[in-house]
Design a protein around this motif. Structure first.
Motif, short mmCIF file in Angstrom:
data_model
loop_
_atom_site.label_atom_id
_atom_site.label_comp_id
_atom_site.label_asym_id
_atom_site.label_seq_id
_atom_site.Cartn_x
_atom_site.Cartn_y
_atom_site.Cartn_z
N VAL A 12 0.86 -1.19 0.00
CA VAL A 12 0.00 0.00 0.00
C VAL A 12 0.89 1.23 0.00
CG1 VAL A 12 -1.77 1.31 1.23
CG2 VAL A 12 -1.84 -1.19 1.27
N SER A 13 0.58 2.19 -0.85
CA SER A 13 1.32 3.43 -0.89
C SER A 13 0.40 4.59 -0.54
CB SER A 13 1.94 3.65 -2.28
OG SER A 13 2.70 4.83 -2.30
N LEU A 14 0.73 5.29 0.52
CA LEU A 14 -0.07 6.43 0.97
C LEU A 14 0.81 7.68 0.93
CD1 LEU A 14 -1.76 4.70 4.06
CD2 LEU A 14 -2.75 5.03 1.78
N GLY A 15 0.95 8.24 -0.26
CA GLY A 15 1.83 9.39 -0.40
C GLY A 15 3.27 8.97 -0.14
N LEU A 17 4.34 7.58 2.48
CA LEU A 17 4.34 6.38 3.32
C LEU A 17 4.02 5.16 2.48
CD1 LEU A 17 4.46 5.07 6.14
CD2 LEU A 17 2.01 5.53 6.35
N ALA A 18 4.88 4.15 2.57
CA ALA A 18 4.67 2.91 1.83
C ALA A 18 4.75 1.72 2.78
CB ALA A 18 5.70 2.76 0.72
#
Length: 283
Positions: A12-15, A17-18
């Motif tokens: 999952v990539s959140l901006g 943050l990965a």
């Protein structure tokens, strides 16, 4: 020949943050540790309580991460890290050693046993059966990442798998072998053992079954730990015959890999320790 599925290492990539699959494999390992530990406590006759189990998890995490990283630095790439010491802290680039993590956990168990006024082998015998499934989870993480691939095998073997990540190693290996050159020309990669899956089965599932079943019956204190020590050493030694040696080390004395040389003391100490704990109990 099968081809490695080429999973995206990022779950999952959140901006900025990965969350990576490899990190998730560690989390799964810690969750399994707690779940199995609570099962052992519920069965009774345990020196641990649920609160102690939760407490030890923190100790164990630090032992695994610090020991695993320092073990990799010392056992595998010391000269590289001496030249670039700040790279030691780049854990996101990979580089963990089981044998280093094992030493780190042993230190954590020793400190934990002193804190709770328990015998070291009492703590170790409780912890040992909880570890293999965590190792299995880590090997699945290695496979998803397409790292720690195996040695070149027969192109017609049903287990043969090509790893696009091994392109450089394939080119280097094929340069000295006409048959491998032909395979590389035809298929674009060399057939290799998926050794991560071998280690998942041996050091993870098989070792778990052996140690868990052995620990379900009363045995002299220390013997459960020795079964784990011997079993891991044997299974790792076997799996190393299929695993590609580290390119910066290659095969060492007697044609054995670093992993095999680090496993031999575990096998010897495990066998001798099992006998010694048995004799001490009888005495």
């Amino acid at each position: 020949m099968m081809i490695h599925p080429q999973f995206d290492p990022v779950l999952v990539s959140l901006g900025p943050l990965a969350i990576r699959w490899y990190a998730l494999s560690y989390i799964v390992g810690f969750v399994l540790f707690i779940w199995l530990g609570r099962r052992r406590i519920a069965q009774g006759n345990s020196v641990f309580t649920k609160e102690m189990l939760d407490d030890f998890l923190t100790w164990g995490i630090f032992g695994v991460i610090l020991g695993g990283r320092l073990g990799y630095v010392l056992f595998y790439k010391l000269s590289d890290y001496l030249a670039n010491p700040l790279d030691i802290f780049k854990v996101w680039e990979g580089g963990m050693s089981f044998h280093g993590g094992f030493i780190g956990v042993m230190v954590a168990m020793w400190l934990f046993s002193r804190k709770h006024k328990l015998g070291f082998w009492q703590v170790s015998d409780f912890i040992a059966p909880l570890v293999p499934l965590g190792l299995a989870s880590g090997r699945i993480g290695n496979f998803i990442n397409g790292e720690l691939w195996g040695r070149v095998t027969d192109i017609n073997a049903f287990w043969a798998m090509g790893f696009p990540q091994a392109r450089y190693e394939d080119l280097t290996a094929a340069a000295h072998n006409p048959q491998w050159t032909a395979w590389l020309t035809e298929y674009g990669m060399l057939p290799r053992h998926p050794s991560q899956l071998y280690q998942f089965a041996l050091e993870g599932l098989c070792l778990f079954a052996i140690v868990w079943l052995f620990s379900k019956k009363p045995h002299p204190t220390g013997q459960v730990s020795m079964v784990f020590l011997t079993g891991y050493g044997i299974f790792r030694f076997i799996a190393e015959f299929a695993r590609q040696p580290d390119d910066y080390l290659g095969l060492l004395t007697l044609g054995l890999s670093m992993g095999q040389w680090l496993s031999l003391p575990m096998i010897i100490a495990g066998i001798l320790g099992f006998i010694w704990f048995g004799k001490r109990k009888n005495a």
